[in-house]
Design an enzyme around this catalytic site. Sequence first.
Site, PDB file in Angstrom:
ATOM      1  N   GLY A 131     -11.734  -1.805  -8.437  1.00  0.00           N
ATOM      2  CA  GLY A 131     -10.697  -1.999  -7.412  1.00  0.00           C
ATOM      3  C   GLY A 131     -10.917  -1.036  -6.266  1.00  0.00           C
ATOM      4  N   GLY A 136     -14.596   3.800 -10.549  1.00  0.00           N
ATOM      5  CA  GLY A 136     -13.749   4.387 -11.576  1.00  0.00           C
ATOM      6  C   GLY A 136     -14.453   4.334 -12.919  1.00  0.00           C
ATOM      7  N   ASP A 196      -5.703   5.780  -9.969  1.00  0.00           N
ATOM      8  CA  ASP A 196      -5.105   6.195 -11.251  1.00  0.00           C
ATOM      9  C   ASP A 196      -5.388   7.665 -11.584  1.00  0.00           C
ATOM     10  OD1 ASP A 196      -4.660   3.508 -11.235  1.00  0.00           O
ATOM     11  OD2 ASP A 196      -5.907   3.039 -12.973  1.00  0.00           O
ATOM     12  N   ARG A 250      23.570   2.380  -7.576  1.00  0.00           N
ATOM     13  CA  ARG A 250      22.705   1.615  -8.482  1.00  0.00           C
ATOM     14  C   ARG A 250      21.661   2.503  -9.150  1.00  0.00           C
ATOM     15  NH1 ARG A 250      21.665  -3.352  -4.299  1.00  0.00           N
ATOM     16  NH2 ARG A 250      23.254  -4.736  -5.139  1.00  0.00           N
ATOM     17  N   MET A 256       1.577   1.891 -10.451  1.00  0.00           N
ATOM     18  CA  MET A 256       0.280   1.629 -11.092  1.00  0.00           C
ATOM     19  C   MET A 256      -0.196   2.847 -11.884  1.00  0.00           C
ATOM     20  SD  MET A 256      -2.046  -0.615  -8.535  1.00  0.00           S
ATOM     21  CE  MET A 256      -1.892  -2.398  -8.457  1.00  0.00           C
ATOM     22  N   GLY A 257      -1.318   2.688 -12.532  1.00  0.00           N
ATOM     23  CA  GLY A 257      -1.902   3.791 -13.281  1.00  0.00           C
ATOM     24  C   GLY A 257      -2.476   3.376 -14.628  1.00  0.00           C
ATOM     25  N   ARG A 307      18.275  -2.339 -10.358  1.00  0.00           N
ATOM     26  CA  ARG A 307      17.286  -3.197  -9.679  1.00  0.00           C
ATOM     27  C   ARG A 307      15.891  -2.639  -9.933  1.00  0.00           C
ATOM     28  NH1 ARG A 307      21.297  -5.732  -8.969  1.00  0.00           N
ATOM     29  NH2 ARG A 307      22.078  -6.704  -7.066  1.00  0.00           N
ATOM     30  N   GLN A 355       0.028   0.491  -3.156  1.00  0.00           N
ATOM     31  CA  GLN A 355      -0.492   1.821  -3.496  1.00  0.00           C
ATOM     32  C   GLN A 355      -1.982   1.950  -3.191  1.00  0.00           C
ATOM     33  OE1 GLN A 355       1.587   2.964  -7.594  1.00  0.00           O
ATOM     34  NE2 GLN A 355       1.660   0.799  -7.147  1.00  0.00           N
ATOM     35  N   ARG A 356      -2.666   0.826  -3.115  1.00  0.00           N
ATOM     36  CA  ARG A 356      -4.117   0.874  -2.897  1.00  0.00           C
ATOM     37  C   ARG A 356      -4.504   0.628  -1.441  1.00  0.00           C
ATOM     38  NH1 ARG A 356      -6.380  -2.207  -7.863  1.00  0.00           N
ATOM     39  NH2 ARG A 356      -7.396  -3.505  -6.304  1.00  0.00           N
TER      40      ARG A 356
HETATM   41  O1  F6P Z   1      -7.365   0.924 -11.752  1.00  0.00           O
HETATM   42  C1  F6P Z   1      -6.745   0.762 -10.527  1.00  0.00           C
HETATM   43  C2  F6P Z   1      -5.644  -0.260 -10.608  1.00  0.00           C
HETATM   44  O2  F6P Z   1      -5.015  -0.323  -9.339  1.00  0.00           O
HETATM   45  C3  F6P Z   1      -4.625  -0.006 -11.702  1.00  0.00           C
HETATM   46  O3  F6P Z   1      -3.716   0.988 -11.365  1.00  0.00           O
HETATM   47  C4  F6P Z   1      -4.050  -1.385 -11.884  1.00  0.00           C
HETATM   48  O4  F6P Z   1      -3.558  -1.598 -13.183  1.00  0.00           O
HETATM   49  C5  F6P Z   1      -5.236  -2.278 -11.646  1.00  0.00           C
HETATM   50  O5  F6P Z   1      -6.168  -1.539 -10.894  1.00  0.00           O
HETATM   51  C6  F6P Z   1      -4.909  -3.543 -10.920  1.00  0.00           C
HETATM   52  O6  F6P Z   1      -6.055  -4.311 -10.851  1.00  0.00           O
HETATM   53  P1  F6P Z   1      -6.187  -5.634  -9.973  1.00  0.00           P
HETATM   54  O7  F6P Z   1      -6.364  -5.201  -8.547  1.00  0.00           O
HETATM   55  O8  F6P Z   1      -7.373  -6.294 -10.524  1.00  0.00           O
HETATM   56  O9  F6P Z   1      -4.909  -6.397 -10.136  1.00  0.00           O
END
Ligand code: F6P
Length: 369
Positions: free
Chosen positions: A11, A115, A140, A175, A182-183, A277, A285-286
């Site tokens: 990723g 990774g 992660d 609330r 993620m992680g 909620r 996050q990416r």
């Molecule tokens: O390993 C990085 C990561 O962003 C994780 O945190 C997450 O579970 C996974 O990749 C998501 O992968 P994809 O982009 O294939 O949905």
Amino acid sequence: MKRIGILTGGGDAPGLNAAIRAVVKTSLGVYGNEVYGIRRGYGGLLAEGGVFPLDYAAVRGILPQGGTILGAASRGNPFAFQVKENGQMVTRDGSDQVIDRIKDLGLDMIIAIGGDGTLAIARELIRKGAPIVGIPKTIDNDVIGTEMTIGYDTAVGMATDALDRLHTTAEAHHRAMVLELMGRYAGYIALMAGVSGGADVILIPEIPFRYEAIFKKIQARVDRGAHFSLLAVSEGALPVAGERIYQDVEVVGQPRLGGIGEQVAEQIEAHCAVEARATVLGHLQRGGSPTPYDRWLASQFGAVAARLAAENRVGRMAALVHGRVTDIDLVESQGKAREVDPNGAGVQTARGLGICMGDRYDAHHEIEE
Ligand code: F6P
């Protein structure tokens, strides 16, 4: 003069372009080597037009850009390439072809930025004779042997910003707001963002949780007049004697996590006198521009990898060790993902701040303000 190939596997993570730029500039400017980009992971070595020269012009302006100019491939394992044969997708071992292609192209070294998956493949290819050095990246932060990976700082920034935003709306509406982060199997993002964003509850995979502890914490806050709560929940968090929640998606080699945030919110509504909620922060996050720290780390890792390539140090990986940028044996990054130490300083800090880590409820922290 050496010919160096560079690829980004798995990723994407913010800071990949900063690392590519550093490799290119340092290789060309300091060592007088040539650099070739490999598109979409190891698979680019076999693809038509998958390898192309990278010069100064190619990396101009990419430092603040998210993503990767080389393209990413989450499912690009050369030992298990997915190929179409007679209209059907089948798995084929293309590792020998990859190694032959590296030779045919005259590449003296491949710099693999990845990774745990991409680096594990690198180790296997090295065993078969491929010249590879590594750079660790993943939001992660779970690569063994390095204290930090490219992309983690940016992801934590996004997660903390999301908690700050959820905080105000949680307070306005009385609330419980659950943020799923993620992680995978490491809780670094949830722990660091949870502490930095003032979460009341942090759930991470390394500390299985009990719903009772969470309910007590949230109810105690309601009882003392704090009518809202913030929860930072790792996608891989799981209850004691319970199971992780995976989405119903078939993905080769890596099942997709997700859904625990929604489940925790439902349980809170059912058991506490507060509305709840859930928000899934997901791939936000990416994405986007890397933080200054990620640019700094990626630039340093890129410079280390350019040096390793120039010195022909096959099997080494750039790493942050005791706060210092250095290189380690790629084998040292082997094994299970690096995890948060449940008894380490980070978790202790969180507990000391009165944050419920899900395993128990510490009543003495519920002090009237
Ligand atoms: O390993 C990085 C990561 O962003 C994780 O945190 C997450 O579970 C996974 O990749 C998501 O992968 P994809 O982009 O294939 O949905």
